[in-house]
Design an enzyme around this catalytic site. Structure first.
Site, PDB file in Angstrom:
ATOM      1  N   ASP A  13       0.864  -1.273   0.019  1.00 11.08           N
ATOM      2  CA  ASP A  13      -0.062  -0.129   0.096  1.00 11.08           C
ATOM      3  C   ASP A  13       0.836   1.176  -0.141  1.00 11.08           C
ATOM      4  OD1 ASP A  13      -2.188  -1.686   0.235  1.00 11.08           O
ATOM      5  OD2 ASP A  13      -2.052  -1.817   2.511  1.00 11.08           O
ATOM      6  N   LYS A  16       2.181   2.245  -5.071  1.00  9.99           N
ATOM      7  CA  LYS A  16       3.026   1.820  -6.243  1.00  9.99           C
ATOM      8  C   LYS A  16       2.128   1.992  -7.391  1.00  9.99           C
ATOM      9  CE  LYS A  16       3.125  -2.426  -4.325  1.00  9.99           C
ATOM     10  NZ  LYS A  16       2.835  -2.226  -3.137  1.00  9.99           N
ATOM     11  N   GLY A  40      -4.195  -4.450  -4.681  1.00 10.39           N
ATOM     12  CA  GLY A  40      -4.885  -3.210  -5.142  1.00 10.39           C
ATOM     13  C   GLY A  40      -4.380  -2.145  -5.370  1.00 10.39           C
ATOM     14  N   HIS A  41      -4.042  -1.952  -6.865  1.00  7.19           N
ATOM     15  CA  HIS A  41      -3.155  -0.998  -7.190  1.00  7.19           C
ATOM     16  C   HIS A  41      -4.364   0.227  -7.721  1.00  7.19           C
ATOM     17  CE1 HIS A  41       0.395  -3.662  -7.838  1.00  7.19           C
ATOM     18  NE2 HIS A  41       0.090  -3.365  -6.721  1.00  7.19           N
ATOM     19  N   GLN A 224       2.319  -6.062  -3.145  1.00  8.88           N
ATOM     20  CA  GLN A 224       2.606  -6.016  -1.846  1.00  8.88           C
ATOM     21  C   GLN A 224       4.062  -5.289  -1.352  1.00  8.88           C
ATOM     22  OE1 GLN A 224       1.691  -9.380  -2.797  1.00  8.88           O
ATOM     23  NE2 GLN A 224      -0.371  -8.743  -2.977  1.00  8.88           N
TER      24      GLN A 224
HETATM   25  P1  IMP Z   1      -2.823 -12.877   1.709  1.00  9.07           P
HETATM   26  O1  IMP Z   1      -1.826 -12.150   0.886  1.00  9.07           O
HETATM   27  O2  IMP Z   1      -4.227 -12.763   1.390  1.00  9.07           O
HETATM   28  O3  IMP Z   1      -2.505 -14.346   2.298  1.00  9.07           O
HETATM   29  O4  IMP Z   1      -2.584 -11.985   3.378  1.00  9.07           O
HETATM   30  C1  IMP Z   1      -1.437 -11.982   4.088  1.00  9.07           C
HETATM   31  C2  IMP Z   1      -1.111 -10.966   4.524  1.00  9.07           C
HETATM   32  O5  IMP Z   1      -0.504 -10.008   3.497  1.00  9.07           O
HETATM   33  C3  IMP Z   1      -2.017 -10.148   5.179  1.00  9.07           C
HETATM   34  O6  IMP Z   1      -1.486  -9.346   6.272  1.00  9.07           O
HETATM   35  C4  IMP Z   1      -2.806  -9.076   4.236  1.00  9.07           C
HETATM   36  O7  IMP Z   1      -3.208  -7.870   4.884  1.00  9.07           O
HETATM   37  C5  IMP Z   1      -1.505  -8.588   3.563  1.00  9.07           C
HETATM   38  N1  IMP Z   1      -1.469  -8.231   2.279  1.00  9.07           N
HETATM   39  C6  IMP Z   1      -1.784  -8.995   1.168  1.00  9.07           C
HETATM   40  N2  IMP Z   1      -1.900  -8.260   0.179  1.00  9.07           N
HETATM   41  C7  IMP Z   1      -1.928  -6.772   0.390  1.00  9.07           C
HETATM   42  C8  IMP Z   1      -1.790  -5.751  -0.109  1.00  9.07           C
HETATM   43  O8  IMP Z   1      -1.718  -5.476  -1.339  1.00  9.07           O
HETATM   44  N3  IMP Z   1      -1.393  -4.509   0.467  1.00  9.07           N
HETATM   45  C9  IMP Z   1      -1.130  -4.926   1.770  1.00  9.07           C
HETATM   46  N4  IMP Z   1      -1.149  -5.760   2.563  1.00  9.07           N
HETATM   47  C10 IMP Z   1      -1.661  -6.915   1.753  1.00  9.07           C
END
Ligand code: IMP
Length: 423
Positions: A13, A16, A40-41, A224
């Site tokens: 977040d 990017k 989520g971009h 991420q």
């Molecule tokens: P998962 O990727 O859904 O398995 O989530 C694992 C961890 O990564 C959690 O703490 C999510 O909140 C975090 N996470 C996954 N994708 C994002 C992102 O795009 N931005 C911020 N945190 C993320």
């Protein structure tokens, strides 16, 4: 420069989307190499908000070829929904400008169910996005995942699903006690989705290889952030892929020597969504103020993000772990609204002062050491920055020994200053 990687240098977040969009304009290819629709971009184009989860941001530029590499976990249903949304925004998407690797791993309905059940009933809560990311990467490492190319063969799909579900059925029936779709039903669903995405499926590896050898400009779009990397991140509170630049070599298929630079995107403060340690978290009204002003709510799940000061020991670590060669400092406009400014320069940890994190450090036990800095009140109307903001930038550059090449101060494309040339 021929190829640039853009990676998040915090917990995701960092903004990017906007930087990838702007630099993607100058590229021939934009490639996603890890993660899935957990990303989520957000990109604002002429006041209109576009959120991309799975489709690379190259899609915003007609001349760009957008690739979804084999390291991605791919939800065909989510992809088709996103495709429809993108098309309603008058963006042209064809097999000529979008290709999905035939070897990407497919997120099945079972994997989504498992992710959600673990989060709601499991002993350790990670705060996942519930998109089935972790269980799909588990299947991949367990050598039983469905690949995109498998979607075109109904019989193969059934037999792979049968094998795939054998262990999961025990979890659904006995541990979580929930109904789940029959194999026939899931195979049919996936097969039908497969027919819809078929025109977009191809060999992304060779496409990248050819592009490299014909001197094309390539942008690798990380999702991420480094601190969520399954190897470098704050394990177990991480995502299940290699979010650092290392993920490019395996997830897109680009040998390291071909990567010219790695641009790390860093918010002027820190945020984190989901569970896990956060040393500089502001668990107070100031943290709430930053969240409100910065609209710090997840683009994928809408969850409130935790907010805190910039953390140099973690940034130093991210720079080393991902070989970051310059930084973009984003959301500087948010800090003009707060009346104090601190930066964490080091930690007290196990009786010592350390200035860089490392894999395995227990971030629950570090005590952040802060430096107070003069806060800045820029209105960002001119091209030059205030002395106070220049000072903030200098403190970060000196600590990390890399330049801040971009300063961003708002969601619109024009709210940005380039201090370094990329492409
Ligand atoms: P998962 O990727 O859904 O398995 O989530 C694992 C961890 O990564 C959690 O703490 C999510 O909140 C975090 N996470 C996954 N994708 C994002 C992102 O795009 N931005 C911020 N945190 C993320």
């Amino acid at each position: 420069m021929k190829s640039l990687a853009i990676v998040g240098s915090q917990w995701g977040d960092e903004g990017k989307g906007k930087i990838t969009d702007l630099l993607g304009q100058k590229c021939d290819l934009v490639v996603r190499y890890q993660g899935g629709n957990n990303a989520g971009h957000t990109i604002i184009v002429e006041g209109k908000k576009i959120v991309l989860h799975l489709i690379p941001s190259g899609i915003l530029h007609p001349h760009c070829l957008s690739l979804i590499g084999h390291g991605v976990v791919f939800d065909p249903e989510a992809f088709l929904t996103e495709l429809e949304e993108v098309c309603t925004n008058h963006l042209k998407v064809t097999p000529q400008n979008l290709m999905i690797s035939e070897s990407a791993s497919v997120i099945t309905h079972y994997n989504k169910l498992l992710d959600i059940q673990r989060e709601s009933k499991g002993q350790v809560k990670i705060g996942t996005t519930g998109k089935g990311i972790g269980p799909t990467y588990e299947d991949k490492a367990g050598r039983r995942v469905i690949k995109v190319k498998d979607l075109f063969d109904l019989e193969l799909l059934k037999s792979k699903l049968r094998y795939n579900i054998a262990e999961k059925a025990i979890l659904f029936n006995y541990l979580y006690q929930i109904p789940f779709p029959a194999i026939e039903q899931e195979a049919k669903r996936l097969f039908e989705l497969g027919q819809k995405i078929k025109p977009f499926v191809g060999d992304t590896f060779s496409t990248i290889d050819k592009a490299v050898h014909s001197g094309k400009k390539i942008l690798f779009e990380g999702a991420q952030g480094v601190l969520l990397d399954v190897d470098y991140g704050t394990y177990p509170f991480v995502t299940s892929s290699n979010t650092s630049a290392g993920g490019i070599y395996t997830g897109a298929g680009l040998p390291g020597t071909h990567l010219s630079e790695v641009l790390g995107i860093t918010k002027a403060y820190t945020t984190r969504v989901g569970e896990g340690p956060f040393p500089t978290e502001l668990n107070n009204p100031l943290g709430e103020k930053i969240r409100t002003i910065g609209k710090e709510f997840g683009a994928t799940t809408g969850r409130p993000r935790r907010c805190g000061w910039l953390d140099l020991p973690l940034l130093r670590y991210a720079v080393k772990a991902s070989n970051i060669t310059s930084l973009a400092l984003t959301k500087c406009d948010i800090l003009i609204e707060v009346d104090e400014l601190k930066i964490c320069t080091s930690y007290e940890y196990q009786g010592k002062t350390i200035d860089c994190a490392y894999p395995g450090i227990d971030l629950h036990k570090v005590i952040p050491i802060y430096k107070d800095l003069p806060n800045f009140k820029d209105d960002f109307k001119k091209d030059c920055l205030s002395r106070e903001l220049e000072n903030y930038i200098k403190v970060i550059e000196l600590a990390l020994k890399i330049p801040i090449g971009i300063v961003a101060f708002g969601p619109e494309r024009h709210q940005i200053i380039f201090r370094k040339d990329y492409f």
